[in-house]
Design a protein around this motif. Structure first.
Motif, PDB file in Angstrom:
ATOM      1  N   ALA A 137      -7.634  -4.010  -2.448  1.00 11.14           N
ATOM      2  CA  ALA A 137      -6.455  -3.197  -2.155  1.00 11.14           C
ATOM      3  C   ALA A 137      -6.135  -2.288  -3.333  1.00 11.14           C
ATOM      4  CB  ALA A 137      -5.264  -4.096  -1.855  1.00 11.14           C
ATOM      5  N   SER A 138      -5.571  -1.129  -3.025  1.00 12.91           N
ATOM      6  CA  SER A 138      -5.098  -0.225  -4.071  1.00 12.91           C
ATOM      7  C   SER A 138      -3.574  -0.194  -4.116  1.00 12.91           C
ATOM      8  CB  SER A 138      -5.647   1.183  -3.861  1.00 12.91           C
ATOM      9  OG  SER A 138      -5.226   1.691  -2.611  1.00 12.91           O
ATOM     10  N   ALA A 139      -2.926  -0.691  -3.055  1.00  9.57           N
ATOM     11  CA  ALA A 139      -1.461  -0.691  -3.029  1.00  9.57           C
ATOM     12  C   ALA A 139      -0.941  -1.773  -2.098  1.00  9.57           C
ATOM     13  CB  ALA A 139      -0.944   0.663  -2.561  1.00  9.57           C
ATOM     14  N   LEU A 140       0.124  -2.402  -2.530  1.00 10.30           N
ATOM     15  CA  LEU A 140       0.893  -3.292  -1.670  1.00 10.30           C
ATOM     16  C   LEU A 140       1.940  -2.402  -1.022  1.00 10.30           C
ATOM     17  CD1 LEU A 140       1.734  -6.176  -0.751  1.00 10.30           C
ATOM     18  CD2 LEU A 140       3.162  -6.273  -2.791  1.00 10.30           C
ATOM     19  N   THR A 141       1.896  -2.262   0.305  1.00  9.56           N
ATOM     20  CA  THR A 141       2.764  -1.287   0.957  1.00  9.56           C
ATOM     21  C   THR A 141       4.094  -1.881   1.406  1.00  9.56           C
ATOM     22  OG1 THR A 141       1.630  -1.669   3.068  1.00  9.56           O
ATOM     23  CG2 THR A 141       0.830   0.146   1.674  1.00  9.56           C
ATOM     24  N   THR A 142       4.043  -2.937   2.185  1.00  9.36           N
ATOM     25  CA  THR A 142       5.266  -3.551   2.698  1.00  9.36           C
ATOM     26  C   THR A 142       5.025  -5.046   2.873  1.00  9.36           C
ATOM     27  OG1 THR A 142       4.594  -3.166   4.994  1.00  9.36           O
ATOM     28  CG2 THR A 142       6.003  -1.487   3.965  1.00  9.36           C
ATOM     29  N   PHE A 143       6.067  -5.733   3.250  1.00  6.58           N
ATOM     30  CA  PHE A 143       5.939  -7.132   3.640  1.00  6.58           C
ATOM     31  C   PHE A 143       6.814  -7.361   4.857  1.00  6.58           C
ATOM     32  CE2 PHE A 143       9.717  -7.275   1.037  1.00  6.58           C
ATOM     33  CZ  PHE A 143      10.520  -8.222   1.657  1.00  6.58           C
ATOM     34  N   ALA A 144       6.527  -8.433   5.569  1.00 13.56           N
ATOM     35  CA  ALA A 144       7.323  -8.779   6.735  1.00 13.56           C
ATOM     36  C   ALA A 144       7.442 -10.293   6.813  1.00 13.56           C
ATOM     37  CB  ALA A 144       6.680  -8.240   8.011  1.00 13.56           C
TER      38      ALA A 144
ATOM     39  N   VAL B  78      -1.303  -4.281   2.828  1.00  5.57           N
ATOM     40  CA  VAL B  78      -1.932  -3.556   1.724  1.00  5.57           C
ATOM     41  C   VAL B  78      -2.740  -2.393   2.266  1.00  5.57           C
ATOM     42  CG1 VAL B  78      -2.037  -5.591   0.237  1.00  5.57           C
ATOM     43  CG2 VAL B  78      -3.973  -5.054   1.726  1.00  5.57           C
ATOM     44  N   ARG B  79      -3.039  -1.444   1.362  1.00  4.78           N
ATOM     45  CA  ARG B  79      -3.846  -0.278   1.712  1.00  4.78           C
ATOM     46  C   ARG B  79      -4.950  -0.164   0.674  1.00  4.78           C
ATOM     47  NH1 ARG B  79      -0.055   3.191   1.522  1.00  4.78           N
ATOM     48  NH2 ARG B  79      -0.466   3.892  -0.573  1.00  4.78           N
ATOM     49  N   ASP B  80      -6.149   0.221   1.108  1.00 12.15           N
ATOM     50  CA  ASP B  80      -7.245   0.414   0.157  1.00 12.15           C
ATOM     51  C   ASP B  80      -7.349   1.884  -0.236  1.00 12.15           C
ATOM     52  OD1 ASP B  80      -8.668   1.743   2.186  1.00 12.15           O
ATOM     53  OD2 ASP B  80      -9.988   0.057   2.584  1.00 12.15           O
ATOM     54  N   ASP B  81      -8.332   2.211  -1.073  1.00 11.74           N
ATOM     55  CA  ASP B  81      -8.486   3.581  -1.569  1.00 11.74           C
ATOM     56  C   ASP B  81      -8.759   4.593  -0.463  1.00 11.74           C
ATOM     57  OD1 ASP B  81      -8.021   2.936  -4.200  1.00 11.74           O
ATOM     58  OD2 ASP B  81     -10.140   2.615  -4.673  1.00 11.74           O
ATOM     59  N   GLU B  82      -9.279   4.133   0.661  1.00 13.06           N
ATOM     60  CA  GLU B  82      -9.589   5.034   1.775  1.00 13.06           C
ATOM     61  C   GLU B  82      -8.482   5.081   2.814  1.00 13.06           C
ATOM     62  OE1 GLU B  82     -13.360   3.582   3.078  1.00 13.06           O
ATOM     63  OE2 GLU B  82     -14.315   4.043   1.149  1.00 13.06           O
ATOM     64  N   GLY B  83      -7.359   4.426   2.525  1.00 11.23           N
ATOM     65  CA  GLY B  83      -6.221   4.463   3.433  1.00 11.23           C
ATOM     66  C   GLY B  83      -6.235   3.402   4.512  1.00 11.23           C
ATOM     67  N   GLU B  84      -7.270   2.561   4.533  1.00 14.68           N
ATOM     68  CA  GLU B  84      -7.330   1.492   5.528  1.00 14.68           C
ATOM     69  C   GLU B  84      -6.279   0.427   5.204  1.00 14.68           C
ATOM     70  OE1 GLU B  84      -9.300   1.379   8.311  1.00 14.68           O
ATOM     71  OE2 GLU B  84      -9.846   3.432   7.739  1.00 14.68           O
ATOM     72  N   VAL B  85      -5.676  -0.095   6.265  1.00 12.83           N
ATOM     73  CA  VAL B  85      -4.610  -1.074   6.117  1.00 12.83           C
ATOM     74  C   VAL B  85      -5.145  -2.467   6.433  1.00 12.83           C
ATOM     75  CG1 VAL B  85      -2.348  -1.779   6.978  1.00 12.83           C
ATOM     76  CG2 VAL B  85      -2.873   0.647   6.698  1.00 12.83           C
ATOM     77  N   SER B  86      -4.760  -3.433   5.625  1.00 10.37           N
ATOM     78  CA  SER B  86      -5.081  -4.839   5.845  1.00 10.37           C
ATOM     79  C   SER B  86      -3.832  -5.650   5.567  1.00 10.37           C
ATOM     80  CB  SER B  86      -6.211  -5.307   4.918  1.00 10.37           C
ATOM     81  OG  SER B  86      -7.401  -4.627   5.193  1.00 10.37           O
ATOM     82  N   ALA B  87      -3.900  -6.926   5.879  1.00  8.54           N
ATOM     83  CA  ALA B  87      -2.744  -7.784   5.642  1.00  8.54           C
ATOM     84  C   ALA B  87      -3.193  -9.172   5.234  1.00  8.54           C
ATOM     85  CB  ALA B  87      -1.876  -7.858   6.891  1.00  8.54           C
ATOM     86  N   LEU B  88      -2.326  -9.834   4.478  1.00 11.43           N
ATOM     87  CA  LEU B  88      -2.501 -11.220   4.098  1.00 11.43           C
ATOM     88  C   LEU B  88      -1.276 -11.958   4.606  1.00 11.43           C
ATOM     89  CD1 LEU B  88      -3.975 -13.446   2.479  1.00 11.43           C
ATOM     90  CD2 LEU B  88      -2.659 -12.686   0.476  1.00 11.43           C
ATOM     91  N   ASP B  89      -1.496 -12.938   5.465  1.00 13.61           N
ATOM     92  CA  ASP B  89      -0.412 -13.693   6.075  1.00 13.61           C
ATOM     93  C   ASP B  89      -0.407 -15.093   5.471  1.00 13.61           C
ATOM     94  OD1 ASP B  89       0.733 -15.601   8.181  1.00 13.61           O
ATOM     95  OD2 ASP B  89       1.271 -13.639   9.002  1.00 13.61           O
ATOM     96  N   LEU B  90       0.689 -15.449   4.806  1.00 15.47           N
ATOM     97  CA  LEU B  90       0.772 -16.729   4.104  1.00 15.47           C
ATOM     98  C   LEU B  90       1.981 -17.538   4.549  1.00 15.47           C
ATOM     99  CD1 LEU B  90       0.176 -15.511   0.430  1.00 15.47           C
ATOM    100  CD2 LEU B  90      -1.466 -16.716   1.886  1.00 15.47           C
TER     101      LEU B  90
END
Length: 137
Positions: A7-14, A26-38
């Motif tokens: 990831a290059s940025a933590l964008t939001t949380f929910a 999170v967002r990577d350098d190419e703008g792709e969005v991923s998430a980590l659910d804990l």
């Protein structure tokens, strides 16, 4: 094999509706969005580990073992907490920075008095933490 998300940025949380889970977006350098659910308990574990991770990262990247991240304290709040099972009065000490960062510590009455006395009598120049050995209760 584990999936690694770079990831290059933590964008939001929910939060889940019942507050039991936290999703970090999170967002990577190419703008792709991923998430980590804990689970919320893991977030607490992460919170307790992050200061050490940051300190070690700073020291390693700077090559200086005295480095640490220090936040400018803007305010504090001291509240009377519960009396513990051991009969000792506890207080809640909340430290706040500019913005929305704050952390609350539960502190026993004797340790709180020792902290106040120490602040009044001595300021350590980048020394080791003061551990009041006499206050083991």
């Amino acid at each position: 094999m584990a999936t690694t998300i770079v990831a290059s940025a933590l964008t939001t949380f929910a939060l889940s509706p019942d507050g039991s889970r936290v999703r970090f977006n999170v967002r990577d350098d190419e703008g792709e969005v991923s998430a980590l659910d804990l689970p919320a308990g893991c977030v607490n574990q992460l919170l307790m580990t992050l200061p050490r991770i940051i300190k070690e990262s700073l020291r390693q990247s700077c090559g200086d073992q005295s480095m640490r991240l220090a936040y400018p304290m803007e305010a504090f709040q001291l509240e009377r907490g519960d009396v513990g099972d051991d009969g000792v009065q506890h207080y809640l000490l909340t430290l706040q920075t500019e913005g929305s960062f704050e952390v609350t510590f539960s502190i026993k009455d004797k340790l709180l008095a020792f902290v106040a006395q120490t602040i009044g009598n001595q300021v350590v120049e980048r020394g080791e933490p003061v551990h009041p050995a006499a206050l083991n209760s």
